[in-house]
Design a protein around this motif. Structure first.
Motif, PDB file in Angstrom:
ATOM      1  N   LEU A  58      -5.441  -3.430  -4.293  1.00 20.73           N
ATOM      2  CA  LEU A  58      -5.037  -2.993  -2.950  1.00 20.73           C
ATOM      3  C   LEU A  58      -4.486  -1.567  -3.008  1.00 20.73           C
ATOM      4  N   LEU A  59      -3.811  -1.264  -4.101  1.00 21.04           N
ATOM      5  CA  LEU A  59      -3.324   0.101  -4.261  1.00 21.04           C
ATOM      6  C   LEU A  59      -4.491   1.072  -4.402  1.00 21.04           C
ATOM      7  N   VAL A  60      -5.512   0.630  -5.142  1.00 25.53           N
ATOM      8  CA  VAL A  60      -6.682   1.493  -5.314  1.00 25.53           C
ATOM      9  C   VAL A  60      -7.352   1.709  -3.954  1.00 25.53           C
ATOM     10  N   LEU A  61      -7.428   0.645  -3.174  1.00 22.93           N
ATOM     11  CA  LEU A  61      -7.998   0.773  -1.828  1.00 22.93           C
ATOM     12  C   LEU A  61      -7.206   1.808  -1.028  1.00 22.93           C
ATOM     13  N   ALA A  62      -5.889   1.664  -1.056  1.00 27.83           N
ATOM     14  CA  ALA A  62      -5.039   2.587  -0.295  1.00 27.83           C
ATOM     15  C   ALA A  62      -5.238   4.018  -0.792  1.00 27.83           C
ATOM     16  N   GLU A  63      -5.225   4.175  -2.115  1.00 29.22           N
ATOM     17  CA  GLU A  63      -5.339   5.527  -2.665  1.00 29.22           C
ATOM     18  C   GLU A  63      -6.716   6.113  -2.372  1.00 29.22           C
ATOM     19  N   GLY A  70      -8.572  13.539   1.756  1.00 26.23           N
ATOM     20  CA  GLY A  70      -8.173  14.834   1.211  1.00 26.23           C
ATOM     21  C   GLY A  70      -6.698  14.950   0.881  1.00 26.23           C
ATOM     22  N   LYS A  71      -5.988  13.839   0.871  1.00 31.74           N
ATOM     23  CA  LYS A  71      -4.558  13.912   0.555  1.00 31.74           C
ATOM     24  C   LYS A  71      -4.273  13.190  -0.751  1.00 31.74           C
ATOM     25  N   PHE A  72      -3.045  12.809  -0.935  1.00 32.35           N
ATOM     26  CA  PHE A  72      -2.560  12.377  -2.235  1.00 32.35           C
ATOM     27  C   PHE A  72      -1.357  11.483  -1.989  1.00 32.35           C
ATOM     28  N   ASP A  73      -1.222  10.378  -2.661  1.00 31.19           N
ATOM     29  CA  ASP A  73       0.026   9.615  -2.539  1.00 31.19           C
ATOM     30  C   ASP A  73       0.393   8.973  -3.860  1.00 31.19           C
ATOM     31  N   LEU A  74       1.438   9.485  -4.469  1.00 29.89           N
ATOM     32  CA  LEU A  74       1.920   8.900  -5.720  1.00 29.89           C
ATOM     33  C   LEU A  74       2.944   7.807  -5.458  1.00 29.89           C
ATOM     34  N   SER A  75       3.556   7.835  -4.286  1.00 24.51           N
ATOM     35  CA  SER A  75       4.703   6.953  -4.060  1.00 24.51           C
ATOM     36  C   SER A  75       4.307   5.496  -3.885  1.00 24.51           C
ATOM     37  N   LEU A  76       3.002   5.247  -3.777  1.00 31.06           N
ATOM     38  CA  LEU A  76       2.555   3.870  -3.556  1.00 31.06           C
ATOM     39  C   LEU A  76       3.120   2.925  -4.612  1.00 31.06           C
ATOM     40  N   GLY A 231      -1.692   3.183   4.003  1.00 31.94           N
ATOM     41  CA  GLY A 231      -1.496   3.190   2.554  1.00 31.94           C
ATOM     42  C   GLY A 231      -0.187   2.516   2.174  1.00 31.94           C
ATOM     43  N   GLY A 232       0.892   2.886   2.858  1.00 35.04           N
ATOM     44  CA  GLY A 232       2.188   2.289   2.564  1.00 35.04           C
ATOM     45  C   GLY A 232       2.169   0.787   2.811  1.00 35.04           C
ATOM     46  N   THR A 233       1.507   0.392   3.904  1.00 33.42           N
ATOM     47  CA  THR A 233       1.458  -1.031   4.243  1.00 33.42           C
ATOM     48  C   THR A 233       0.672  -1.807   3.195  1.00 33.42           C
ATOM     49  N   LEU A 234      -0.459  -1.246   2.770  1.00 34.38           N
ATOM     50  CA  LEU A 234      -1.247  -1.914   1.730  1.00 34.38           C
ATOM     51  C   LEU A 234      -0.445  -2.027   0.438  1.00 34.38           C
ATOM     52  N   ALA A 235       0.314  -0.980   0.113  1.00 28.72           N
ATOM     53  CA  ALA A 235       1.128  -1.033  -1.107  1.00 28.72           C
ATOM     54  C   ALA A 235       2.168  -2.147  -0.984  1.00 28.72           C
ATOM     55  N   ALA A 236       2.755  -2.281   0.205  1.00 30.44           N
ATOM     56  CA  ALA A 236       3.740  -3.343   0.401  1.00 30.44           C
ATOM     57  C   ALA A 236       3.076  -4.710   0.258  1.00 30.44           C
ATOM     58  N   LEU A 237       1.854  -4.820   0.787  1.00 33.26           N
ATOM     59  CA  LEU A 237       1.133  -6.091   0.657  1.00 33.26           C
ATOM     60  C   LEU A 237       0.823  -6.371  -0.809  1.00 33.26           C
ATOM     61  N   ALA A 238       0.453  -5.324  -1.533  1.00 31.16           N
ATOM     62  CA  ALA A 238       0.233  -5.492  -2.970  1.00 31.16           C
ATOM     63  C   ALA A 238       1.510  -6.006  -3.620  1.00 31.16           C
TER      64      ALA A 238
END
Ligand SMILES: Nc1ncnc2c1ncn2[C@@H]1O[C@H](COP(=O)(O)OP(=O)(O)OP(=O)(O)O)[C@@H](O)[C@H]1O
Ligand SMILES: Nc1ncnc2c1ncn2[C@@H]1O[C@H](COP(=O)(O)OP(=O)(O)OP(=O)(O)O)[C@@H](O)[C@H]1O
Ligand SMILES: [Mg+2]
Ligand SMILES: [Mg+2]
Lengths: 330, 321, 493, 330
Positions: A58-63, A70-76, A231-238
């Motif tokens: 799920l994190l991979v999906l979000a990322e 075109g963006k970036f999120d490390l905080s997931l 992305g944040g929501t998917l990370a929370a679900l993960a």
């Protein structure tokens, strides 16, 4: 004057194949694994692989969504631990390590997802409204969000969890772990959403050339903000799935995942430069990583040398996907 | 030694303390005991620093603490080699050092306060070996191999099994102290070898819940009386492990004495400032001081907790909250 | 007739630069209105304001007498105006089909790719654009990309269309097709604003013309009653004569650039070429004739499959730009955005990149010497910039092109290869650039000039015409447009 | 017609200032630190800060060069531990944990730098010749290189080191730790090299537009390869300094540094997109991070909340550098 429609069919095929450059790698891994251990190809073991990869996928999906835009999120990765931990603390009594607010137990999953979304909102705010570097904002947020878990929990593992948060990560639906179903449905939604819906296609446009996307009438900021929130929501679900699988929320839940997440997305063909790659490709990346880990565990490769083997396999997968894809990567 | 110097009054014997990490249950209990014990022992404690498992930070923190006037330092270097230069510097400045949990390989220390991590591994091995009757398969969920404690436990367990129970096969899983890896590796191993009968986990805080979760999913979480029971020995002695022992989910744990670590770390730090010296030999608190090339080590007792003694009030795990 | 679009007293500043200073335009319903002015006059800035991409610092925009929609309301803007921007808005990673229907792939629900492809093919066929709808837009060449952009803008059904230098990258037949299309749209009552540096085009399809100079509006007049000279002097602020190609003695100097049996699969075959010191050789050909590919191979940007290139007496390693430059070559690439300049670096640095080694000893670059050299380049080519330290990315299109030109000339090249050098530069600048080529040749260089513009080719001593990857004819000076086009189209032999 | 040279001087000045957007942050930190703890402004403490940052600053220098050239290197952090560890093992006897090759002790530093350079060569090979994604190649190399330390050492700390490798990190020259001098000299060389040398300027051209750089006659591949090799060598040198400071080589030496390295470079104004930023800016980034760490240590902020404070300060520095710099970041 007529148009030179030089052999359009092969091109379609090629483009489709580009998502699947890792399929040969997966096949090789399956063959090698079967050769090394008879257990490997058993339904039980393959189910385990999928279950083990469900939350990171799920994190991979979000990322992948964020990278395509075109963006970036490390905080997931920090959200994976923090969102469920704080949600649980809002619900459980103070004696079990909670805040003692006495919110009802069934609220814990919605609260958790809300916290994930809120982190996305904050990231979006700094990156889109303030135009700060996405890499560094989310790097700082990686540290801060993890700190927001460590601070309230004082670094302790939360053992006494409401049943509702344990359910999804541990339930079995139709003979398969619920986590696999959830990940499968979300990936399917991602594939369809990015392949066949205007909103999904707009991520490619934004990632490919944000100015052009804006000129074409895409509400770039709004879409990007939505992607960060998703992305944040998917990370929370993960985090919810991982919590259910592990039965507790350790202070290190999710820590160190983000590297694997990027590795999976990129060997799966998602470009770090935005605008390129597919969700299906990212999924094959997750599978490769999961199979490699499984084979290394089954073979009991010494812990000291495991990273070397592991890193080499990532490199090889990368080289194969480069050769099969035919294009320089970025 | 020159035992009886005057007890330091308010003459300023500030003790600087650095905590190794804030993300494990064991260390958090330790961190909580520190101010409490400082009150009891009347130690003038400076605000604690935290090196977050990073020896670079530890070195920086110690520099800052001495800069601020610490007369003795308590630390728990998780990387015992890389602290050598710092210990040398402190020795040059005549600042005594008490290390907790780990024994520096090099450099002068006033006292090492620790339980014997090799003994943990051996105790766990003996318990599992007996329960399994000397044959079968066991899994060892190892901590990080780059930590000396993880290595000591792993090696002792491995050697003990090899010498005392050669009939037992050991699978070693490098979990890096991560619950997620532990769960995945155990799940895979159980799939491959459904006849695994024993598990030794190096850290209850991170390994307990995932192990139970995997066993539950496999239907192996059954009372010891059941033939399918998998014997589990944990390590640390946190309250949740005791709870699991009472429920019969796990069978034993090695209680690593967080309270005694805090108490005797501060005790020796104060003693050092007061100019006291100690000699090898048994102490008044059920432990033995041994001579090291670079100092002394007080080896605190680390009891094996089973269903029989799980309610012992003296166990630190029964005192928290 | 009432005004379809009007901009009043628009002021737009970028840091210290004032791009528009109280400028305005009024375009009557149904007319095709030209906007002309020198490079950096503020034309493209006005375009971005008229299309709602940028907010003017002062002033207002009206559509049919009503105030323009809020900037955030992109849909409202898109209903009012469609545009071919000067900067590419193609998304390279997407297919041509999707680029054509960006953000309107479907009116709702799921996208049917089959339908979209069919629609795209139809659209491309209507506009006679020879590209594969399923090709990735990034694989197209500049010209094809430009055609896709035009097709997209025209296909919206908007009542007002802006074309910002659409023809700068097109060859003759493509321009003709575009004009046919524009005339048809005008008959349907569509209003258009047309920006170009080719003034003859303005006369061909526009009814009125507005001239900007130095960020201000200087005049608006019906085209029919405006003599060419007057238009040019309005743009430049001074009387300017048309460029006269200079006469030169027949070149008999040494061969400074030559190619032997040069071939590159799919582009050109077995080309022989020899350029002497003191002559300008033109390379002409219709679309896909291979002229650009040949020129790029000469300078080392492409590696030929076989054959050799000799620069100034040295046989250079194939496909090695550095070696070619080292041997005394200077060149202007076809796509300035891709190979021409580094947007973040200053005018001075971009202009002096190839001579960095001459700006100081032991690998050091002396900033003072770089600055002086840059000031000289700015002076020589009349580049409109705040100074040598301004990043090239902030310059207007034509001025960026001049910087690329400056880079080619900075090392006093023995051989010069310029590909479409005047794309997007204004009349005066075009004279300066062509003059610079002739100056270099008079100093003893030999030049190859690749161009789709017949006017540019007039300075050539001879023109090699390419057809399907082969040089088919060597045309000496004195040709007429008609003759040359006939050869290029392969009609005449 | 003459060119409109509208006030060229302010632009120059502004451009110069852009390197120094963090100077106000540093001043604020100095004032706040002095206020919070009288020790803070003492020569001894400030020297400590510099010494503590010396080795990580070399990594920042290396990463800044690589980022400016438009590439990426995550593997630097693993080189910090691996290069000195393997070099030492080549030299020390088997009884002390070495390979027992019996190479002479003074060779250890050259060997270490050579290993760092070799890692750079390998990275360059995969990224430049094979055109693989720099992010993922160096991510895999981060794992592999660390594994190449763990494997031979079996995770053990090396503490019987030849004197030569300890010298640089522990010597005092003219009253200041040698490490500070070394870092200062290398940074000065970096500032001058990137500001006034052809080769240095070519990094900006390559990072800004590699095709244009190639077309301008710059040997892009060669320069990039050189940058990767230089990066690996600097990381190995950082490892030497760190080894001397700590007196031993732990198996975690350098682990986790890379995030801080990126944070320092980016808040110092180096762009992740290439072609932008200066070495001086990167240096100010290092100083900010060092001062923040020092203040947090002096104040003894609780370990649980330290990351939050830390992350927030990075964000604030980022916002200040955004406001002072005036341009959107990427
Ligand atoms: N984003 C920007 N930042 C800074 N300056 C800019 C920017 N955009 C345009 N300018 C400046 O504004 C002025 C007007 O530029 P504009 O692009 O409107 O010129 P133009 O008339 O379209 O020229 P050309 O014919 O060369 O395309 C130029 O001096 C240019 O350098
Ligand atoms: N990057 C490319 N990849 C593959 N084929 C290309 C590429 N660029 C151009 N071509 C094709 O190669 C052939 C020759 O192109 P070239 O650009 O040399 O011709 P040209 O005379 O400049 O044509 P035009 O005037 O249309 O630009 C054409 O068929 C063109 O479509
Ligand atoms: Mg323009
Ligand atoms: Mg062409």
């Amino acid at each position: 004057m007529t148009t030179t429609l030089t052999a359009p069919t092969p091109r379609v095929r090629l483009a489709r194949f580009r998502d699947l450059t890792l399929v040969p790698v997966i096949l090789i891994l399956l063959v090698v694994g079967a050769f090394l251990d008879p257990i490997f190809l058993s339904v039980g073991n393959l189910t385990n692989v999928l279950q083990q990869q469900a939350s990171i996928s799920l994190l991979v999906l979000a990322e992948a969504l964020i990278l395509i835009a075109g963006k970036f999120d490390l905080s997931l990765e920090s959200t994976v631990g923090m969102a469920p931990a704080i949600a649980v603390m809002l619900v459980i009594p103070a004696s079990a390590g909670g805040f003692g607010l006495g919110l009802p137990g069934p609220l814990v999953i919605p609260l958790c997802l809300l916290i994930g979304a809120a982190i996305g909102v904050f990231n979006g705010f700094l990156i889109i409204k303030f135009q700060l570097s996405a890499f560094i904002v989310t790097l700082a947020m990686l540290i801060i969000v993890h700190g927001l878990q460590l601070g309230p929990t004082e670094g302790k593992t939360l053992f006494e969890l409401p049943d509702s948060i344990l359910y999804l990560g541990s339930a079995i639906w139709l003979g398969l772990p619920a986590a696999i179903w959830i990940a499968a449905v979300l990936f399917a939604a991602g594939i369809v959403g990015l392949g066949y819906f205007r909103l999904g296609r707009s991520l490619y446009a934004i990632g490919g050339n944000a100015d052009a996307a804006r000129a074409a009438g895409i509400r770039v900021d709004r879409v990007l903000w939505g992607v960060f929130i998703l992305g944040g929501t998917l990370a929370a679900l993960a985090g919810v799935l991982e919590t259910g699988r592990l039965g507790a929320i350790g202070s290190n839940q999710g820590v160190g995942w983000i590297f694997m997440v990027f590795a999976a997305a990129v060997i799966g063909g998602v470009s770090m430069d935005g605008g390129k790659g597919t969700i299906l490709g990212a999924l094959t990346g997750v599978l490769v990583i999961g199979l490699v880990q499984n084979i290394l565990t089954l073979k009991g490769v010494s812990g000291f040398w495991q990273p070397v083997v592991y890193g080499c396999i990532i490199l090889i997968a990368l080289i194969i996907s480069r050769i099969a894809g035919g294009k320089a990567q970025d | 030694g020159s035992g009886g110097q005057t007890e330091a009054g308010g003459g300023g014997g500030k003790v600087g303390i650095d905590h190794p990490r804030a993300d494990s249950d064991f260390w958090n209990s330790y961190i909580k005991y520190v101010p409490q014990m400082a009150g009891e022992l009347k130690v003038d404690l400076m605000p604690a620093t935290n090196s977050q498992n990073d020896v670079t930070k530890l070195v920086n923190n110690v520099q800052a603490l001495t800069g601020q006037g610490a007369k003795a330092i308590v630390m728990a270097p998780q990387d015992t080699g890389a602290i050598a230069t710092t210990l040398q510097t402190l020795a040059n400045k005549k600042i005594p050092v008490v290390t907790v949990d780990t024994r520096p390989d090099k450099g002068q220390v006033y006292m090492v306060v620790r339980a014997d991590n090799r003994a943990y591994g051996t105790k766990a091995c003996e318990f599992l070996g007996e329960k399994l009757g000397g044959k079968g398969k066991v899994v060892q969920l190892m901590g990080s191999l780059s930590s000396i404690n993880g290595r000591d436990r792993a090696e002792a367990f491995r050697e003990c099994m090899k010498t005392k129970f050669p009939g037992i096969t050991v699978f070693e899983e490098p979990t890096e102290w991560e619950g997620s890896k532990a769960a995945s590796m155990l799940q895979t191993r159980l799939e491959q070898n459904p006849d695994i009968k024993g598990i030794y986990m190096h850290a209850g805080g991170v390994h307990l819940a995932p192990t139970l979760q995997v066993l539950k999913q496999k239907g192996l979480l059954v009372p010891p009386t059941d033939a399918k029971h998998v014997f589990v020995v944990s390590n640390d002695g946190i309250p949740q492990e005791f709870e699991a022992i009472r429920k019969g989910d796990i069978d034993a744990t090695v209680s690593q004495p967080a309270d005694l670590y805090a108490k005797y770390a501060l005790f020796y730090a104060k003693a050092a400032i007061d100019g006291k010296t100690f000699k090898p030999g048994p102490t008044d608190h059920d432990s033995t001081i041994i001579q090291l090339p670079n100092g002394l080590e007080d080896q605190l007792p680390a009891p094996l907790v089973t269903k029989d003694n799980v309610d012992d009030k003296n166990l630190w795990g029964n005192q928290v909250k | 007739m009432k005004n379809h679009v009007e901009a009043r007293n628009v002021v737009k500043r970028f840091g210290p630069t004032t791009a528009l200073n109280g400028a305005g335009i009024a375009i009557a319903e149904g007319e095709t209105h030209a906007l002309v002015g020198r490079n950096g006059a503020g034309k493209s800035t006005l375009v971005s304001i008229l299309t709602g991409l940028q907010r003017p610092d002062e002033g207002e925009v009206l559509f049919s007498g009503e105030a323009a929609p809020a900037l955030a309301d992109r849909d409202a803007w898109r209903q009012r105006v469609a545009c071919v921007y000067q900067k590419s808005t193609i998304i390279p990673a997407l297919t041509v089909a999707e680029n054509l229907f960006l953000n309107r792939q479907t009116t709702g629900g799921m996208i049917s790719w089959r339908t979209l492809r069919a629609k795209a093919r139809e659209l491309l066929a209507t506009y006679e654009v020879e590209v594969d709808a399923e090709a990735l837009a990034g694989d197209l060449n500049v010209e094809q990309r430009q055609l896709v952009e035009i097709a997209r803008a025209l296909s919206f059904g908007a009542r007002f269309i802006i074309l910002d230098e659409p023809t700068a990258r097109l060859d003759g037949p493509a321009i003709e097709r575009l004009f046919t299309r524009m005339r048809a749209l005008r008959e349907q009552g569509v209003t258009m604003m047309y920006i170009s540096h080719h003034l003859d085009e303005v006369y061909e399809i526009c009814q009125s013309v507005t001239v900007f100079r130095d960020a201000r509006h200087v005049m608006t007049r019906p085209v029919a009653e405006l003599p060419h000279d007057e238009l040019v002097s309005a743009m430049t602020g001074e009387a300017t004569a048309a460029y006269e190609a200079r006469t030169r003695a027949a070149a008999n100097g040494a061969v400074v650039l030559s190619a032997e049996r040069l071939s590159l699969a799919g582009r050109f075959q077995a080309v022989d070429l020899a350029v002497r010191s003191g002559e300008v050789v033109g390379l002409a050909g219709s679309g896909s004739s291979g002229k650009v590919g040949l020129a790029e191979t000469l300078v080392g940007l492409r590696k030929p499959d076989s054959g050799s290139v000799t620069v100034n007496g040295t046989q250079v390693r194939p496909g090695d730009v550095t070696a070619a430059l080292g041997a005394g070559l200077g060149f202007v690439p076809e796509d300035r955005h891709r190979e021409g300049f580094v947007p973040l670096l200053s005018v001075g640095e971009n202009g002096t990149l190839p001579i960095a080694r001459k700006l100081g000893r032991y690998g050091v670059i002396s900033p003072a010497r770089r600055r002086n050299k840059a000031l000289q380049l700015i002076e020589d080519l009349d580049i409109k910039t705040e100074g040598p330290d301004q990043p090239v990315g902030d310059l207007s299109g034509g001025n960026a092109q001049k910087v690329v030109f400056a880079r080619a000339l900075v090392d006093d090249p023995a051989a010069l290869v310029v590909i479409n050098p005047t794309a997007g530069v204004d009349v005066k600048a075009k004279q300066a650039l062509l003059g610079a080529v002739e100056d270099a040749v008079e100093r003893g260089a030999g030049a190859v000039l690749v161009s789709d513009e017949l006017d540019d080719l007039r300075i050539c001593d001879r023109v090699l015409v390419m057809f399907h990857g082969r040089v088919v004819k060597d045309v000496p000076r004195g040709w007429t447009d008609h003759e040359l086009v006939a050869v290029m189209e392969g009609i005449e032999e």
